[in-house]
Design a protein around this motif. Structure first.
Motif, PDB file in Angstrom:
ATOM      1  N   GLY A  67       1.088  -1.430   0.128  1.00 51.69           N
ATOM      2  CA  GLY A  67       0.057  -0.188  -0.235  1.00 51.69           C
ATOM      3  C   GLY A  67       0.916   1.178   0.058  1.00 51.69           C
ATOM      4  N   LYS A  68       0.004   2.771  -0.500  1.00 53.04           N
ATOM      5  CA  LYS A  68       0.891   3.726  -0.243  1.00 53.04           C
ATOM      6  C   LYS A  68       1.380   4.184   1.265  1.00 53.04           C
ATOM      7  N   LYS A  69       1.476   3.818   2.151  1.00 55.69           N
ATOM      8  CA  LYS A  69       1.437   3.682   3.915  1.00 55.69           C
ATOM      9  C   LYS A  69       2.733   2.825   3.412  1.00 55.69           C
ATOM     10  N   GLN A  70       2.853   1.463   2.975  1.00 58.81           N
ATOM     11  CA  GLN A  70       4.038   0.857   3.261  1.00 58.81           C
ATOM     12  C   GLN A  70       5.596   1.853   2.568  1.00 58.81           C
ATOM     13  N   ILE A  71       5.162   1.398   1.073  1.00 55.12           N
ATOM     14  CA  ILE A  71       6.075   2.480   0.325  1.00 55.12           C
ATOM     15  C   ILE A  71       6.682   3.735   0.579  1.00 55.12           C
ATOM     16  N   MET A  72       5.939   4.565   1.411  1.00 52.26           N
ATOM     17  CA  MET A  72       6.049   5.906   1.527  1.00 52.26           C
ATOM     18  C   MET A  72       6.552   5.677   3.118  1.00 52.26           C
ATOM     19  N   GLY A  73       6.946   4.678   3.520  1.00 50.77           N
ATOM     20  CA  GLY A  73       7.555   4.090   4.762  1.00 50.77           C
ATOM     21  C   GLY A  73       9.104   3.314   4.651  1.00 50.77           C
ATOM     22  N   SER A  74       9.283   2.817   3.377  1.00 50.61           N
ATOM     23  CA  SER A  74      10.193   2.220   2.873  1.00 50.61           C
ATOM     24  C   SER A  74      11.433   3.173   2.761  1.00 50.61           C
ATOM     25  N   VAL A  75      12.371   1.974   3.719  1.00 47.34           N
ATOM     26  CA  VAL A  75      13.668   3.090   3.160  1.00 47.34           C
ATOM     27  C   VAL A  75      14.495   2.793   1.921  1.00 47.34           C
ATOM     28  N   VAL A  76      13.896   1.997   0.956  1.00 48.54           N
ATOM     29  CA  VAL A  76      14.224   1.733  -0.750  1.00 48.54           C
ATOM     30  C   VAL A  76      13.814   3.235  -1.414  1.00 48.54           C
ATOM     31  N   PHE A  77      13.563   4.319  -0.639  1.00 48.29           N
ATOM     32  CA  PHE A  77      12.790   5.344  -2.002  1.00 48.29           C
ATOM     33  C   PHE A  77      13.969   6.366  -0.926  1.00 48.29           C
TER      34      PHE A  77
END
Length: 68
Positions: free
Chosen positions: A22-32
């Motif tokens: 989900g968007k929240k998970q991606i936004m919390g990722s260290v990948v970006f």
């Protein structure tokens, strides 16, 4: 992001079982990076789920869009 571009990505996804987030998970990722997250905040939909590759692809489409 136009609805045509979003539909094209949805069609590519098909019925395959992938690691989608989900968007929240991606936004919390260290990948970006923080700058990339700024762009992702605009292009990702709250109700959508995306693979990391799809998120990168949406970001690149947005960044390379022609300015009128």
């Amino acid at each position: 992001m136009s609805s045509k571009e979003m539909n094209a990505i949805e069609l590519k996804r098909g019925g395959e079982d992938r690691n989608a987030f989900g968007k929240k998970q991606i936004m919390g990722s260290v990948v970006f990076s923080p700058k990339e997250k700024d762009v992702l905040e605009v292009v990702l939909q709250e109700s959508g789920s995306y693979t990391l590759e799809e998120a990168k692809q949406l970001m690149m489409l947005y960044l390379n869009k022609e300015v009128i």
